[in-house]
Design a protein around this motif. Structure first.
Motif, short mmCIF file in Angstrom:
data_model
loop_
_atom_site.label_atom_id
_atom_site.label_comp_id
_atom_site.label_asym_id
_atom_site.label_seq_id
_atom_site.Cartn_x
_atom_site.Cartn_y
_atom_site.Cartn_z
N PRO A 40 32.85 19.40 70.25
CA PRO A 40 32.68 20.69 70.93
C PRO A 40 34.02 21.04 71.51
N ASN A 41 34.13 22.50 71.41
CA ASN A 41 35.43 23.05 72.07
C ASN A 41 36.65 22.73 71.20
N TYR A 42 36.57 22.36 70.07
CA TYR A 42 37.88 21.75 69.35
C TYR A 42 38.58 22.82 68.83
N ARG A 43 39.88 22.97 69.05
CA ARG A 43 40.73 24.05 68.98
C ARG A 43 41.26 24.21 67.53
N GLY A 44 41.32 22.99 66.84
CA GLY A 44 41.80 23.21 65.58
C GLY A 44 43.26 22.11 65.44
N PHE A 45 43.48 21.84 64.33
CA PHE A 45 44.76 20.94 63.94
C PHE A 45 46.16 21.65 64.38
N THR A 91 49.69 21.48 57.01
CA THR A 91 50.21 22.40 56.14
C THR A 91 49.46 22.68 54.85
N LEU A 92 48.62 21.45 54.63
CA LEU A 92 47.92 21.56 53.30
C LEU A 92 46.47 20.90 53.45
N VAL A 93 45.55 21.74 53.02
CA VAL A 93 44.17 21.18 53.25
C VAL A 93 43.42 21.30 51.81
N CYS A 94 42.72 20.36 51.27
CA CYS A 94 42.17 20.20 50.25
C CYS A 94 40.59 19.50 50.36
N LEU A 95 39.60 20.68 50.23
CA LEU A 95 38.20 19.93 50.60
C LEU A 95 37.40 20.28 49.39
N MET A 130 35.77 26.11 63.26
CA MET A 130 36.93 25.01 63.32
C MET A 130 38.04 25.84 62.72
N SER A 131 38.97 25.50 62.80
CA SER A 131 40.29 26.09 62.16
C SER A 131 41.37 25.04 61.81
N PHE A 132 42.15 25.21 60.76
CA PHE A 132 43.26 24.31 60.23
C PHE A 132 44.43 24.46 61.10
N GLY A 133 44.69 25.50 61.93
CA GLY A 133 45.66 25.72 62.46
C GLY A 133 46.86 26.88 61.93
N PRO A 134 47.67 27.34 62.57
CA PRO A 134 48.46 28.14 62.09
C PRO A 134 49.66 27.87 61.04
N GLN A 135 49.75 26.67 61.10
CA GLN A 135 50.91 26.15 60.15
C GLN A 135 50.46 25.89 58.77
N CYS A 144 32.35 23.98 48.66
CA CYS A 144 32.44 23.67 50.05
C CYS A 144 31.01 24.37 50.44
N LEU A 145 30.47 23.69 51.26
CA LEU A 145 29.42 24.68 52.13
C LEU A 145 29.64 24.80 53.47
N GLY A 146 29.22 25.97 54.38
CA GLY A 146 29.79 26.15 55.52
C GLY A 146 30.73 26.74 55.80
N ILE A 147 31.58 27.27 54.88
CA ILE A 147 32.90 27.97 54.89
C ILE A 147 33.15 29.06 55.94
N HIS A 148 31.67 29.68 56.24
CA HIS A 148 31.68 30.76 57.30
C HIS A 148 32.24 30.14 58.63
N HIS A 149 32.10 29.04 58.80
CA HIS A 149 32.68 28.27 60.18
C HIS A 149 34.10 28.37 60.38
N LEU A 150 35.02 28.84 59.11
CA LEU A 150 36.28 28.96 59.25
C LEU A 150 36.54 30.19 59.56
N GLY A 151 35.77 31.08 60.10
CA GLY A 151 36.01 32.54 60.66
C GLY A 151 37.40 32.57 61.25
N LEU A 152 37.86 31.77 62.18
CA LEU A 152 39.08 31.93 62.96
C LEU A 152 40.36 31.63 61.84
N GLN A 153 40.03 31.00 60.84
CA GLN A 153 41.22 30.74 59.90
C GLN A 153 41.41 32.04 59.07
N PHE A 154 40.06 32.60 58.75
CA PHE A 154 40.23 33.59 57.92
C PHE A 154 40.52 35.15 58.46
N THR A 155 40.61 35.09 59.88
CA THR A 155 40.76 36.37 60.57
C THR A 155 41.92 36.41 61.45
N HIS A 156 42.65 35.14 61.75
CA HIS A 156 43.90 35.38 62.47
C HIS A 156 45.03 35.32 61.55
#
Length: 430
Positions: A192-197, A201-205, A214-219, A228-240
């Motif tokens: 809960p309340n996880y802010r991300g990595f 620099t590289l994520v392969c799922l 969740m988010s994989f961070g700004p770097q 992959c399932l549930g990629i809508h949970h990466l909304g922060l990654q896709f909008t920031h």
């Protein structure tokens, strides 16, 4: 003089006896010592610099590196300081060969425990392959907790595709130095309340289920999401703002869309549209130079919004998979993305197997490709076009004709029934 001579002869005889004893008994020992000193001076293996030995050990399989301890005192247990640990399929096959199948799980878990506990220094890269029918979920938390304190920068967890999906423990989100993350067939459930990595620099799922936002961070620089399932949970990654992101692979299959809809209790269309905002995502990644999409992503995009997007000036490589050439929505979306890439150099498209024209309504695509509305763009730097999985339909022919007319620098054009590769100028994508 008569008394002196016997004494001298007696003394001489003792000297001769001692010299004879020395030559017979002690001579070979001294000779072997001299030979040993000579060999020590010329022992190249023992006299190698420690940095060079470490360099050699890093590039050996871990089971072979462990055996080098018998070479000399210099090599003894030096493998325990190696920073690269790869426990792959070959390692486990050798480990459990000729062993009872029932004992494979305990043998593997005990071996991994011993290796991790014996390591003396930091572990920069850790790669683990989970064999088929081996359940190691009870060990994950201990391993991840231990590795999170070892300064791991590259983490690879490859769970066999036919194994049950394993949920990763919370400890996987507490790797402060982690740069590269590769996961296969598992579930990510962030705390809960996880802010991300912070430093990824590289994520392969691949076949990974995301259960919470969740988010994989700004770097983040490279992002690969395959089946992959549930990629809508990466909304922060896709909008920031994703200024550092330059390579993106989004690949889904039809049955995953249905599963997402069933899990969320929604119809398929609304589930697809709520997964990700592709237009906002592409607008927030100005430095992207490589984009790989399949028809799933085309379904969540509106060609009219794509046309209104700003130009993707740095885009050089576009790859589209499972494109239905007689689906007007997909063709419009593909052409919109191509138009927004004025500096495009490589274009690869893999056609869907059902791309043959079967209905009269499909003639809309042919009429559009023949119209003058879609010819109003020029790609001055496009020099490679590849159309794979071709069924040699008229829609494919008209699409290629359009690209040839709009690409004055086109040098290589391939149209074949095989799948397309992800290599650009001899370099792989991953």
């Amino acid at each position: 003089m008569s008394l002196y001579r016997p004494i001298c002869s007696a003394k001489s005889s003792r000297v001769v006896w001692f010299a004879t004893f020395w030559n017979r008994k002690m001579g070979p020992i001294a000779k072997r010592r001299r030979i040993g000193e000579h060999l020590t001076r010329n022992d190249l293996i023992s006299n190698l610099p420690v940095d060079l030995i470490t360099y050699i050990l890093e590039r050996m399989p871990i089971e072979d590196a462990a055996r080098t301890s018998i070479l000399s005192k210099t090599w003894n247990n030096l493998w325990l300081s190696r920073s690269n640990i790869v426990l792959g399929k070959l390692f486990f096959d050798q480990l459990v060969s000729k062993q009872d199948v029932q004992s494979h799980q305990s043998i593997i878990s005990e071996a991994v425990n011993k290796i991790l506990l014996a390591q003396k220094g930091p572990i920069v890269k850790f790669s683990l392959f989970i064999p088929l029918n081996i359940d190691l979920r009870h060990c994950y938390r201990f391993w991840m907790s231990l590795l999170s304190r070892k300064g791991v920068e590259h983490l690879v967890l490859w769970n066999d595709r036919n194994n049950p999906v394993h949920t990763m423990p919370y400890d996987i989100f507490s790797f402060p130095e982690l740069l590269h993350l590769r996961l296969l067939n598992c579930r990510l459930d962030p705390p809960p309340n996880y802010r991300g990595f912070c430093n990824l620099t590289l994520v392969c799922l691949i076949k990974v289920t995301l259960t919470a936002d969740m988010s994989f961070g700004p770097q983040l620089n490279h992002l690969y999401l395959v089946q992959c399932l549930g990629i809508h949970h990466l909304g922060l990654q896709f909008t920031h703002d994703n200024k550092n992101l330059n390579k993106v692979v989004l690949y889904r299959e039809r049955f995953l869309e249905v599963m997402d809809a069933v899990i969320d209790g929604k119809d398929i269309v609304s589930s697809i549209k709520e997964c990700i905002d592709m237009h906002r995502f592409l607008s927030s990644t100005p430095d992207m130079d490589t984009l790989v999409l399949n028809s799933f992503c085309f379904r969540v995009m509106d060609p009219r919004r794509t046309i209104r997007m700003g130009a993707m000036e740095k885009m050089k490589n576009l790859v589209f998979y499972t494109v239905e050439f007689y689906d007007l929505h997909q063709i419009l979306t593909a052409l919109s993305l191509i138009r927004r890439s004025p500096n495009l150099q490589h274009l690869k498209i893999s056609a869907a197997s059902e791309a043959k024209r079967e209905k009269p309504a499909d003639l809309r695509v042919e009429r559009y490709l023949e119209s003058s509305n879609c010819w109003k763009f020029v790609l001055n730097q496009l020099h490679t076009v590849e159309i794979g999985m071709a069924v040699y339909s008229r829609a494919e022919f008209l699409f290629i004709k359009l690209l040839r007319a709009c690409s004055p620098s086109l040098k290589n054009l391939r149209w074949h029934p095989h799948n397309v590769s992800l290599n650009f100028a001899g370099k792989g994508l991953v």
